[in-house]
Design a protein around this motif. Structure first.
Motif, PDB file in Angstrom:
ATOM      1  N   ALA A 118       0.826  -1.208   0.000  1.00 44.38           N
ATOM      2  CA  ALA A 118       0.000   0.000   0.000  1.00 44.38           C
ATOM      3  C   ALA A 118       0.855   1.250   0.000  1.00 44.38           C
ATOM      4  CB  ALA A 118      -0.931  -0.009   1.205  1.00 44.38           C
ATOM      5  N   LEU A 119       2.078   1.146   0.493  1.00 51.54           N
ATOM      6  CA  LEU A 119       2.948   2.315   0.540  1.00 51.54           C
ATOM      7  C   LEU A 119       3.841   2.440  -0.675  1.00 51.54           C
ATOM      8  CD1 LEU A 119       4.026   2.386   4.273  1.00 51.54           C
ATOM      9  CD2 LEU A 119       2.711   4.100   3.067  1.00 51.54           C
ATOM     10  N   THR A 120       4.039   1.363  -1.432  1.00 53.83           N
ATOM     11  CA  THR A 120       4.964   1.466  -2.571  1.00 53.83           C
ATOM     12  C   THR A 120       4.244   1.564  -3.907  1.00 53.83           C
ATOM     13  OG1 THR A 120       5.177  -0.915  -2.378  1.00 53.83           O
ATOM     14  CG2 THR A 120       7.020   0.397  -1.632  1.00 53.83           C
ATOM     15  N   LEU A 121       3.062   0.929  -4.051  1.00 48.21           N
ATOM     16  CA  LEU A 121       2.415   0.924  -5.360  1.00 48.21           C
ATOM     17  C   LEU A 121       1.785   2.241  -5.815  1.00 48.21           C
ATOM     18  CD1 LEU A 121       0.912  -2.639  -5.442  1.00 48.21           C
ATOM     19  CD2 LEU A 121       2.835  -1.739  -6.698  1.00 48.21           C
ATOM     20  N   PRO A 122       1.280   3.125  -4.922  1.00 46.97           N
ATOM     21  CA  PRO A 122       0.630   4.336  -5.440  1.00 46.97           C
ATOM     22  C   PRO A 122       1.527   5.198  -6.316  1.00 46.97           C
ATOM     23  CG  PRO A 122       0.099   4.061  -3.143  1.00 46.97           C
ATOM     24  CD  PRO A 122       1.117   3.033  -3.461  1.00 46.97           C
ATOM     25  N   TRP A 123       2.850   5.120  -6.162  1.00 46.35           N
ATOM     26  CA  TRP A 123       3.731   6.028  -6.887  1.00 46.35           C
ATOM     27  C   TRP A 123       3.880   5.635  -8.342  1.00 46.35           C
ATOM     28  CZ3 TRP A 123       2.344   8.586  -3.298  1.00 46.35           C
ATOM     29  CH2 TRP A 123       2.365   8.092  -1.987  1.00 46.35           C
ATOM     30  N   VAL A 124       3.302   4.474  -8.706  1.00 43.96           N
ATOM     31  CA  VAL A 124       3.248   4.106 -10.112  1.00 43.96           C
ATOM     32  C   VAL A 124       2.366   5.093 -10.878  1.00 43.96           C
ATOM     33  CG1 VAL A 124       2.454   2.275 -11.642  1.00 43.96           C
ATOM     34  CG2 VAL A 124       3.679   1.700  -9.584  1.00 43.96           C
ATOM     35  N   LEU A 125       1.458   5.749 -10.124  1.00 42.97           N
ATOM     36  CA  LEU A 125       0.559   6.693 -10.767  1.00 42.97           C
ATOM     37  C   LEU A 125       1.222   8.029 -11.084  1.00 42.97           C
ATOM     38  CD1 LEU A 125      -2.531   6.040  -8.540  1.00 42.97           C
ATOM     39  CD2 LEU A 125      -2.278   5.406 -10.913  1.00 42.97           C
ATOM     40  N   PHE A 126       2.483   8.189 -10.670  1.00 39.12           N
ATOM     41  CA  PHE A 126       3.194   9.427 -10.952  1.00 39.12           C
ATOM     42  C   PHE A 126       4.354   9.114 -11.886  1.00 39.12           C
ATOM     43  CE2 PHE A 126       1.111  12.278  -8.081  1.00 39.12           C
ATOM     44  CZ  PHE A 126       0.588  11.436  -7.109  1.00 39.12           C
ATOM     45  N   PRO A 127       4.102   9.103 -13.207  1.00 39.03           N
ATOM     46  CA  PRO A 127       5.171   8.702 -14.119  1.00 39.03           C
ATOM     47  C   PRO A 127       6.260   9.755 -14.216  1.00 39.03           C
ATOM     48  CG  PRO A 127       3.217   9.315 -15.343  1.00 39.03           C
ATOM     49  CD  PRO A 127       2.851   9.395 -13.907  1.00 39.03           C
ATOM     50  N   GLN A 128       7.386   9.321 -14.768  1.00 37.05           N
ATOM     51  CA  GLN A 128       8.513  10.216 -14.960  1.00 37.05           C
ATOM     52  C   GLN A 128       8.219  11.146 -16.134  1.00 37.05           C
ATOM     53  OE1 GLN A 128      10.998  10.201 -13.051  1.00 37.05           O
ATOM     54  NE2 GLN A 128      12.727  11.144 -14.094  1.00 37.05           N
ATOM     55  N   PRO A 129       8.355  12.464 -15.952  1.00 36.25           N
ATOM     56  CA  PRO A 129       8.101  13.351 -17.081  1.00 36.25           C
ATOM     57  C   PRO A 129       9.119  13.128 -18.189  1.00 36.25           C
ATOM     58  CG  PRO A 129       8.180  14.574 -15.030  1.00 36.25           C
ATOM     59  CD  PRO A 129       8.647  13.207 -14.734  1.00 36.25           C
ATOM     60  N   SER A 130       8.676  13.225 -19.425  1.00 32.89           N
ATOM     61  CA  SER A 130       9.608  13.026 -20.542  1.00 32.89           C
ATOM     62  C   SER A 130      10.325  14.335 -20.810  1.00 32.89           C
ATOM     63  CB  SER A 130       8.841  12.584 -21.778  1.00 32.89           C
ATOM     64  OG  SER A 130       8.048  13.652 -22.239  1.00 32.89           O
ATOM     65  N   THR A 131      11.304  14.272 -21.713  1.00 33.71           N
ATOM     66  CA  THR A 131      12.055  15.484 -22.030  1.00 33.71           C
ATOM     67  C   THR A 131      11.368  16.279 -23.127  1.00 33.71           C
ATOM     68  OG1 THR A 131      13.363  14.046 -23.430  1.00 33.71           O
ATOM     69  CG2 THR A 131      14.313  14.682 -21.324  1.00 33.71           C
ATOM     70  N   ARG A 132      10.183  15.835 -23.537  1.00 30.45           N
ATOM     71  CA  ARG A 132       9.503  16.578 -24.593  1.00 30.45           C
ATOM     72  C   ARG A 132       8.950  17.890 -24.060  1.00 30.45           C
ATOM     73  NH1 ARG A 132       7.774  13.463 -29.043  1.00 30.45           N
ATOM     74  NH2 ARG A 132       8.860  11.470 -28.998  1.00 30.45           N
ATOM     75  N   TRP A 133       8.681  18.775 -24.969  1.00 31.20           N
ATOM     76  CA  TRP A 133       8.164  20.089 -24.593  1.00 31.20           C
ATOM     77  C   TRP A 133       6.780  19.961 -23.987  1.00 31.20           C
ATOM     78  CZ3 TRP A 133       4.404  23.476 -26.986  1.00 31.20           C
ATOM     79  CH2 TRP A 133       4.458  24.787 -26.477  1.00 31.20           C
ATOM     80  N   MET A 134       5.974  19.018 -24.544  1.00 32.13           N
ATOM     81  CA  MET A 134       4.646  18.838 -23.991  1.00 32.13           C
ATOM     82  C   MET A 134       4.442  17.374 -23.640  1.00 32.13           C
ATOM     83  SD  MET A 134       1.008  19.971 -25.487  1.00 32.13           S
ATOM     84  CE  MET A 134       1.038  21.563 -24.736  1.00 32.13           C
ATOM     85  N   ASN A 135       4.001  17.148 -22.401  1.00 33.35           N
ATOM     86  CA  ASN A 135       3.749  15.779 -21.961  1.00 33.35           C
ATOM     87  C   ASN A 135       2.292  15.434 -22.134  1.00 33.35           C
ATOM     88  OD1 ASN A 135       6.335  14.973 -20.932  1.00 33.35           O
ATOM     89  ND2 ASN A 135       6.056  16.575 -19.410  1.00 33.35           N
ATOM     90  N   ASN A 136       1.950  14.232 -21.665  1.00 35.52           N
ATOM     91  CA  ASN A 136       0.545  13.836 -21.798  1.00 35.52           C
ATOM     92  C   ASN A 136      -0.289  14.540 -20.722  1.00 35.52           C
ATOM     93  OD1 ASN A 136       1.006  12.489 -19.426  1.00 35.52           O
ATOM     94  ND2 ASN A 136       1.221  10.493 -20.382  1.00 35.52           N
ATOM     95  N   ARG A 137      -1.577  14.288 -20.757  1.00 34.77           N
ATOM     96  CA  ARG A 137      -2.504  14.998 -19.881  1.00 34.77           C
ATOM     97  C   ARG A 137      -2.207  14.764 -18.410  1.00 34.77           C
ATOM     98  NH1 ARG A 137      -8.340  13.906 -22.145  1.00 34.77           N
ATOM     99  NH2 ARG A 137      -6.989  13.135 -23.780  1.00 34.77           N
ATOM    100  N   LEU A 138      -1.933  13.507 -18.070  1.00 33.49           N
ATOM    101  CA  LEU A 138      -1.711  13.170 -16.663  1.00 33.49           C
ATOM    102  C   LEU A 138      -0.514  13.930 -16.114  1.00 33.49           C
ATOM    103  CD1 LEU A 138      -2.440  11.382 -14.248  1.00 33.49           C
ATOM    104  CD2 LEU A 138      -0.851   9.705 -15.125  1.00 33.49           C
ATOM    105  N   LEU A 139       0.584  13.899 -16.884  1.00 34.81           N
ATOM    106  CA  LEU A 139       1.788  14.575 -16.417  1.00 34.81           C
ATOM    107  C   LEU A 139       1.589  16.080 -16.356  1.00 34.81           C
ATOM    108  CD1 LEU A 139       4.518  12.495 -18.139  1.00 34.81           C
ATOM    109  CD2 LEU A 139       4.331  12.963 -15.723  1.00 34.81           C
ATOM    110  N   THR A 140       0.868  16.623 -17.346  1.00 38.58           N
ATOM    111  CA  THR A 140       0.624  18.064 -17.339  1.00 38.58           C
ATOM    112  C   THR A 140      -0.172  18.457 -16.109  1.00 38.58           C
ATOM    113  OG1 THR A 140       0.442  17.872 -19.717  1.00 38.58           O
ATOM    114  CG2 THR A 140      -0.132  19.991 -18.758  1.00 38.58           C
ATOM    115  N   LEU A 141      -1.200  17.652 -15.786  1.00 38.87           N
ATOM    116  CA  LEU A 141      -2.001  17.967 -14.610  1.00 38.87           C
ATOM    117  C   LEU A 141      -1.186  17.856 -13.337  1.00 38.87           C
ATOM    118  CD1 LEU A 141      -5.404  16.289 -15.404  1.00 38.87           C
ATOM    119  CD2 LEU A 141      -4.959  18.701 -15.097  1.00 38.87           C
ATOM    120  N   GLN A 142      -0.352  16.824 -13.243  1.00 39.89           N
ATOM    121  CA  GLN A 142       0.455  16.668 -12.027  1.00 39.89           C
ATOM    122  C   GLN A 142       1.457  17.804 -11.905  1.00 39.89           C
ATOM    123  OE1 GLN A 142       2.085  12.771 -12.319  1.00 39.89           O
ATOM    124  NE2 GLN A 142       0.201  11.805 -11.638  1.00 39.89           N
TER     125      GLN A 142
END
Lengths: 55, 227
Positions: free
Chosen positions: B23-47
């Motif tokens: 329960a303490l280690t799996l939630p962080w899968v929901l926070f992906p690593q931002p890419s080096t692109r100028w624009m990321n996907n919706r999830l990353l942009t919102l985070q």
């Protein structure tokens, strides 16, 4: 109340701090922000009057 | 073994493995690593937006030396809000219902703010123990009261989060049980209870977010007092 059961207290403490210190900060730091904050100067910039160079 | 409604808060184990680790280690899968692109996907942009706006909001009233705490308080916010929100899904375990976890977070962080205050500006930090304009006769009593309130802070921080989440989960379980039991007997009442359950779940979503925010906000206030 099962939360008051002292046996996993220390383990939970150690484990939660490990997760909190090792997994989360890299994820937060990985986010970069494009605009650097600019400090505002109180004076309005001095502008020189200019005309449209029509011709 | 008779089940009670509190059994949902027992730290779950499966074949001797404490599942709180998952329960303490799996939630962080929901926070992906931002890419080096100028624009990321919706999830990353919102985070990204959330992290930057949250950090700005919390640290705006804090003096400059306190801004070193930006990373740790933002990580704490993500930690708490993810754990709280994910716990509202069925069959999940909420680690923040465990008093041990909340005290483990509250006590060291509060103590850190107090120690910072005592080391860098001891007079200013101790000055918080006496509000301005107290009548002279009340000074001893008030200093005692303020000291007690200072030491109660970590306790309040931890217990506030634990109690709010535990009470919420307990209420959800109680009302869900009621709706389930009433379904064959009094269907209309069961439907009304289900509507109540829906409203309660919405409340719990709000409480999950608010309690995480309040925890971090209070810590930032304690930091501001000492920095």
């Amino acid at each position: 109340m099962p939360q008051l059961n002292p046996s996993p207290w220390f383990l939970i403490l150690v484990f939660s701090w490990i997760v909190f210190l090792t997994i989360l900060p890299p994820k937060v730091l990985a986010h970069t922000f494009p605009n650097e904050p600019v400090s505002h100067s109180k004076q309005k910039p001095q502008t020189e009057p200019w005309n449209w160079p029509w011709h | 073994m008779t089940l009670s409604f509190f059994d949902q808060f027992m730290s779950p184990t499966l074949l001797g493995i404490p599942l709180i680790a998952l329960a303490l280690t799996l939630p962080w899968v929901l926070f992906p690593q931002p890419s080096t692109r100028w624009m990321n996907n919706r999830l990353l942009t919102l985070q990204n937006w959330f992290i930057s706006r949250f950090t700005q909001q919390i640290f705006q009233p804090i003096n400059l030396p306190g801004h070193k705490w930006a990373l740790i308080l933002t990580s704490l916010m993500l930690f708490l809000i993810s754990l709280n929100m994910l716990g509202l899904l069925p069959y999940t375990f909420t680690p923040t219902t465990q008093l041990s976890l909340n005290m483990a977070l509250a006590v060291p962080l509060w103590l850190a703010t107090v120690i910072i205050g005592m080391r860098t500006q001891p007079t200013h930090a101790l000055g918080h123990l006496l509000p301005e304009g107290t009548p002279t006769l009340l000074i001893p009593v008030l200093i005692i009261i303020e000291t007690i309130s200072l030491f109660i802070r970590p306790l309040a921080l931890g217990v506030r989060l634990t109690a709010n989440l535990t009470a919420g989960h307990l209420l959800i379980q109680l009302i869900a049980t009621a709706a389930f039991v009433l379904l064959p007997i009094m269907p209309t009442t069961a439907i009304l209870t289900s509507i109540l359950l829906l409203l309660l779940t919405l409340l719990e979503v709000a409480v999950a977010m608010i309690q995480a925010y309040v925890f971090v906000l209070l810590l930032s206030l304690y930091l501001q007092e000492n920095v």
